[in-house]
Design an enzyme around this catalytic site. Sequence first.
Site, PDB file in Angstrom:
ATOM      1  N   ARG A 280      15.209 -12.719 -38.552  1.00  0.00           N
ATOM      2  CA  ARG A 280      14.907 -14.143 -38.555  1.00  0.00           C
ATOM      3  C   ARG A 280      13.905 -14.449 -37.448  1.00  0.00           C
ATOM      4  O   ARG A 280      14.039 -13.979 -36.312  1.00  0.00           O
ATOM      5  CB  ARG A 280      16.185 -14.980 -38.351  1.00  0.00           C
ATOM      6  CG  ARG A 280      17.121 -14.977 -39.549  1.00  0.00           C
ATOM      7  CD  ARG A 280      16.538 -15.742 -40.718  1.00  0.00           C
ATOM      8  NE  ARG A 280      17.421 -15.823 -41.873  1.00  0.00           N
ATOM      9  CZ  ARG A 280      17.434 -14.971 -42.887  1.00  0.00           C
ATOM     10  NH1 ARG A 280      16.601 -13.941 -42.886  1.00  0.00           N
ATOM     11  NH2 ARG A 280      18.253 -15.141 -43.909  1.00  0.00           N
TER      12      ARG A 280
ATOM     13  N   HIS B 145       7.479 -12.650 -45.377  1.00  0.00           N
ATOM     14  CA  HIS B 145       8.936 -12.695 -45.570  1.00  0.00           C
ATOM     15  C   HIS B 145       9.310 -12.133 -46.950  1.00  0.00           C
ATOM     16  O   HIS B 145       9.869 -12.833 -47.803  1.00  0.00           O
ATOM     17  CB  HIS B 145       9.459 -14.127 -45.419  1.00  0.00           C
ATOM     18  CG  HIS B 145      10.924 -14.165 -45.087  1.00  0.00           C
ATOM     19  ND1 HIS B 145      11.509 -15.210 -44.411  1.00  0.00           N
ATOM     20  CD2 HIS B 145      11.934 -13.285 -45.351  1.00  0.00           C
ATOM     21  CE1 HIS B 145      12.809 -14.981 -44.264  1.00  0.00           C
ATOM     22  NE2 HIS B 145      13.087 -13.812 -44.835  1.00  0.00           N
TER      23      HIS B 145
ATOM     24  N   GLU C 150       7.975 -21.026 -41.024  1.00  0.00           N
ATOM     25  CA  GLU C 150       7.442 -20.384 -42.225  1.00  0.00           C
ATOM     26  C   GLU C 150       7.090 -21.428 -43.283  1.00  0.00           C
ATOM     27  O   GLU C 150       7.829 -22.394 -43.467  1.00  0.00           O
ATOM     28  CB  GLU C 150       8.466 -19.385 -42.788  1.00  0.00           C
ATOM     29  CG  GLU C 150       8.776 -18.246 -41.825  1.00  0.00           C
ATOM     30  CD  GLU C 150       9.756 -17.235 -42.401  1.00  0.00           C
ATOM     31  OE1 GLU C 150      10.199 -17.397 -43.549  1.00  0.00           O
ATOM     32  OE2 GLU C 150      10.089 -16.269 -41.683  1.00  0.00           O
TER      33      GLU C 150
END
Length: 335
Positions: A245, A293, A274
């Site tokens: 994370r 991601h 993000e």
Amino acid sequence: MDRLVKPRVINLKRLPEEAGRLLTEFCDVLDVDLDEKSPEGRARLLELLGDADGLLQSDARIDKELLDKAPRLKVVSNVSVGYNNFDTEAMRERGVTGTHTPYVLDDTVADLIFALILSAARRVPELDRLVKQGEWGREGSKAEDHFGIDVHHATIGIVGMGRIGERVAKRAALGFGMNVLYHNRSRKSHAEEAYGARCVSLDELLAKSDYVVLLAPLTPETRGLFGAEQFDTMKSTAIFVNASRGPLVNEAALVEALRGGRIRAAALDVYESEPVAADHPLLRLPNVVTLPHIGSATAKTRFDMAVTAANNLIGGLLGDRKIYVVPELRRDSKE
């Protein structure tokens, strides 16, 4: 719940056909296309939840505000292994079950972590650009300009030895002959016996590792876990990898460590915010590998995650199958 009346659920995800069909077999499904993180999407979701028994999604904050608008809500199913969007205390007070999708993505994420390690160590993205831009063999260039560093028989330090961490340790020890260090809240005897992993303090791990892989969950205690002090403790030749994370890392400190040569390189699949901003300084550094991601992003794994999430929602509402409740909300031995 009355089995003659299908529970009403809100689905915010684009599901594969099999997962969608599974949901509609057992539930009255309202498929909704909205941005779970935008103010407009949030407002729309709160409007829809008034008579919903279940919610399938990934990113919406499940907090007191949302629960106040959803008096019938029984189950929230995340299509992810992470669940830092859950206010587990508020959910526990309301008796709302939260589920996630562990196990099905462990090997896929571990594969990506090694892709990041190898890409940073051997400078794959940087040299790929060099070849495509016609700069290979340019006047004055030397072979050593393209040198990277070895992965095999180096030392890897894994911060957070959960299921994915153990998969990384397996690949490191058995595939690359690496020395494995790890830092975790509890000892992992299987990893120690099978892969020769050694449990050490965080400072020792940082000081001795050639590759530092961050795999800890995001909690109030781990937020900002890596900052200037941690990067200063690492070897100047070390590579930092984050596939857990983004908020675990102080990105400003990471940029300064990279610019100042206090660490060699970084490889990232996650970011504090993000999608990462196009003008973020990390994107301007040649010694940083950046991915959007995609840790679990293979067709098979995303299919398995969707089916698992659908089964979690159905099982949580009907009590007719095994489900994966997040650790902080478990009340029995279903998992």
